[in-house]
Write an enzyme that holds these catalytic residues in place. Sequence first.
Site, PDB file in Angstrom:
ATOM      1  N   MET A  86     -22.563  -0.998 -47.453  1.00 37.70           N
ATOM      2  CA  MET A  86     -21.672  -2.241 -47.371  1.00 37.70           C
ATOM      3  C   MET A  86     -21.620  -2.193 -45.513  1.00 37.70           C
ATOM      4  O   MET A  86     -20.647  -0.879 -44.681  1.00 37.70           O
ATOM      5  CB  MET A  86     -20.925  -2.200 -48.212  1.00 37.70           C
ATOM      6  CG  MET A  86     -20.256  -4.377 -47.678  1.00 37.70           C
ATOM      7  SD  MET A  86     -21.898  -4.821 -48.333  1.00 37.70           S
ATOM      8  CE  MET A  86     -21.891  -4.537 -49.976  1.00 37.70           C
ATOM      9  N   CYS A  87     -21.787  -2.975 -44.278  1.00 37.36           N
ATOM     10  CA  CYS A  87     -20.836  -3.363 -43.727  1.00 37.36           C
ATOM     11  C   CYS A  87     -19.632  -3.956 -43.232  1.00 37.36           C
ATOM     12  O   CYS A  87     -19.098  -5.089 -44.283  1.00 37.36           O
ATOM     13  CB  CYS A  87     -22.452  -4.053 -42.268  1.00 37.36           C
ATOM     14  SG  CYS A  87     -24.251  -3.187 -42.889  1.00 37.36           S
ATOM     15  N   GLY A  88     -19.109  -3.512 -42.255  1.00 38.50           N
ATOM     16  CA  GLY A  88     -17.827  -4.392 -41.440  1.00 38.50           C
ATOM     17  C   GLY A  88     -18.888  -5.265 -40.128  1.00 38.50           C
ATOM     18  O   GLY A  88     -18.320  -4.193 -39.055  1.00 38.50           O
ATOM     19  N   ARG A 113     -15.377   0.018 -44.196  1.00 41.27           N
ATOM     20  CA  ARG A 113     -16.825   0.121 -44.706  1.00 41.27           C
ATOM     21  C   ARG A 113     -18.292   0.325 -44.302  1.00 41.27           C
ATOM     22  O   ARG A 113     -19.487   0.282 -45.127  1.00 41.27           O
ATOM     23  CB  ARG A 113     -16.858  -2.097 -44.504  1.00 41.27           C
ATOM     24  CG  ARG A 113     -15.669  -2.395 -45.540  1.00 41.27           C
ATOM     25  CD  ARG A 113     -15.473  -3.665 -45.201  1.00 41.27           C
ATOM     26  NE  ARG A 113     -17.021  -4.552 -45.680  1.00 41.27           N
ATOM     27  CZ  ARG A 113     -17.151  -5.153 -47.043  1.00 41.27           C
ATOM     28  NH1 ARG A 113     -15.971  -5.333 -47.769  1.00 41.27           N
ATOM     29  NH2 ARG A 113     -17.876  -6.015 -46.782  1.00 41.27           N
TER      30      ARG A 113
END
Length: 542
Positions: free
Chosen positions: A1-3, A28
């Site tokens: 999951m990206c930030g 993240r």
Amino acid sequence: MCGIFCSFVKGSAACGEISKCRSSLQKRGPDVGSTHQVYVNGYTALFSGNILWTQGERPTSQPYVDRKGNILLWNGDAYSWNLTMNASIKDSDTKIISDFLCEGGSMELLMTSVHGPYSIIYYDCEQQVLWVGRDPIGRISLLWNISANKLIVTSVGHKDIADLEEVPAIGLFRFDLNACILEPQLYQWSHTRFDCNYNIPNELQYFKQTRVQHVTNPEDSILQQNDQLNMSELLLHQEFCKNVSNLIHYLSQSVEKRTTINPKACKMCEFKCDHAKIAILFSGGIDSALLALFASKYVESDEPIDLLNVSFERPANSGNFECPDRQTCLNTLEELKTLCPTRRWNLIKIDISSVELQQKRFDTIRHLIYPLKTVLDDSLGCSLWFASRGLGKCNGKSYKTPARVLLSGMGADELLGGYTRYRKILQRHGWQSLNEELDKDFSKIPSRNLGRDNRVCCDHGRQLRTPYLDENFVEFIRGLSPWQRCWPKEPYPINLGEKLLLRLAAFKMGLINAACLPKRALQFGSRIANKKENGSDLSDRL
């Protein structure tokens, strides 16, 4: 999951708020990160992206700047498209989306074609327009703060960043950077019907079929008879047999996508390995038991599946971590071992002391839960943070899951009638009111829990995936009448009539015992919550 993070600040000074949430953004997306700054009509614009690699041949750095200067920040999983995309199987979602938009493709058309969870920030350089949005089910976190001279949009915030709110998962928002003030224009999802203050120029069609609008009493249902039919008998009837088969079909497809679209290397390794890639938030209840059984169909046979079970120290009994969910998960694990005898199941017992709970809540978790702030947000947020960390004991030895992907049963209760309060609603007001309550609960989950849960679970650099919230599964379930999903009335007792359709599916799949387990909320099953507290009250611990 990206930030992902972006800010537009009037003047030449860059936004200082990113320093407050930079650590959470990096956690993240631990694989690769960068920033990009541009100047637009008197605004200093900052874009920052931190990536967790889950798709494509290799990680794709963000912010992704195309040849025209357009800037994309993408946090999500595109499992399929309703459009024909000119892309290689080796391409990441980020590149596919950027290429489509760079060649003049419509943002509205693109986003209505994506099947999968996402949040997106996209700056159109030529039009000087900023697009912001979450997917139509609201599965990925995105927060914003809009003021006269500043716009902040971020995956995760911090309590010291004032007035952050969750971006409503009701459509795509368009900011015209040539306008005098930054004001969002809403392109609303057609299935949402919320009163809002945004100018609405257009509706975006998404789900192929609408939810059930009006219901009549199921006079001809076999469940109207006085005697309780057991699950074997119910499965012999044509209506239940068909619906159970369809549920199994759609849920199986959903789990397959979420377990096979994933790098072959775990978080610890650079190349293909035989460590666990998939972990399941595992209470042992029916929702997580079914996910585990389906996952075992698609995870490679030589890889283990990690089952994460959390328990909190009982305040009145130091060192005691016994809780209802711990015993349930042990019993269900035995059933899984019988059904999947060659699969290696790693049960991770995650025991959390009162001291560690208080420390992590203050240092980290309260910032992830923000801007939500109730007693329920606190207990669920803390439970999920420790569970998704995956640090505990496996077979008596210290172990931390190396999985990149977490599977969760989120959404099953709202879709399939799992809450015991539905029984009172049906008893007092009838099937039409129950149908409306199911509809309302589903529409509220983006703001009530999905954003919070995404922020909390992904703080450990893992991708949270929610098979019960797959578009095709949601569309099928919401096309059923409420009594085809559950029967929270006589002759079926509490915790059997609730989620009856899902229980029948579990029974048919061989989970005989798990199919009859009572519904138990995570905060009580893990013993973190105090039953004397009102979950809707503001928490003084946050």
